[in-house]
Design a protein around this motif. Sequence first.
Motif, PDB file in Angstrom:
ATOM      1  N   ARG A  17       0.808  -1.215   0.000  1.00 21.60           N
ATOM      2  CA  ARG A  17       0.000   0.000   0.000  1.00 21.60           C
ATOM      3  C   ARG A  17       0.846   1.272   0.000  1.00 21.60           C
ATOM      4  N   TYR A  33       2.307   6.322  -2.073  1.00 21.82           N
ATOM      5  CA  TYR A  33       1.186   5.396  -1.890  1.00 21.82           C
ATOM      6  C   TYR A  33       0.888   4.686  -3.205  1.00 21.82           C
ATOM      7  N   ARG A  34       0.299   3.509  -3.090  1.00 30.09           N
ATOM      8  CA  ARG A  34      -0.169   2.794  -4.274  1.00 30.09           C
ATOM      9  C   ARG A  34      -1.198   3.658  -4.981  1.00 30.09           C
ATOM     10  N   GLU A  35      -1.149   3.666  -6.290  1.00 25.75           N
ATOM     11  CA  GLU A  35      -2.069   4.472  -7.086  1.00 25.75           C
ATOM     12  C   GLU A  35      -3.512   4.099  -6.790  1.00 25.75           C
ATOM     13  N   GLY A  36      -4.350   5.116  -6.605  1.00 25.51           N
ATOM     14  CA  GLY A  36      -5.774   4.917  -6.367  1.00 25.51           C
ATOM     15  C   GLY A  36      -6.136   4.580  -4.935  1.00 25.51           C
ATOM     16  N   LEU A  37      -5.166   4.550  -4.046  1.00 26.61           N
ATOM     17  CA  LEU A  37      -5.404   4.171  -2.653  1.00 26.61           C
ATOM     18  C   LEU A  37      -5.861   5.365  -1.830  1.00 26.61           C
ATOM     19  N   SER A  38      -6.829   5.151  -0.948  1.00 20.81           N
ATOM     20  CA  SER A  38      -7.202   6.163   0.037  1.00 20.81           C
ATOM     21  C   SER A  38      -6.430   5.858   1.318  1.00 20.81           C
TER      22      SER A  38
END
Length: 125
Positions: A17, A33-38
């Motif tokens: 993550r 952060y991993r792309e698209g992660l909240s």
Amino acid sequence: MSLEFCRQVLSLDPGIRFAGVANPGGKLLAAEYREGLSPLLDRNEVELAVARTVLHAMEDDEALQGKLGKTAYSITTCEKVKRATVPFHDKHRRILLVSFDTSARPGPIIRKKILPLINSELGWK
């Protein structure tokens, strides 16, 4: 270690993550952060968590290293995330901080993917 290094860590496994590098004082030098992660924590909470994690890791390592040897890595499992600290054991005493999805298997990811990347980055075999 740079932002590019953090991106390389993220690319190693889809269960990763977050990847960040901190100095021994607990200051985050680079993070991604991993792309698209909240993210679960806001920026201030991340900085506080990094400082606490690094200081705890450094204290443990210094206190026990003589009898137990150097720490290879440490994993903490929480309800919503798994977290790992991986010391670089270089002259700068930096620490890699990685968070994983709860379904990920951090031990094998660290041993088979992250440690070889660190060794390569530092010019070690």
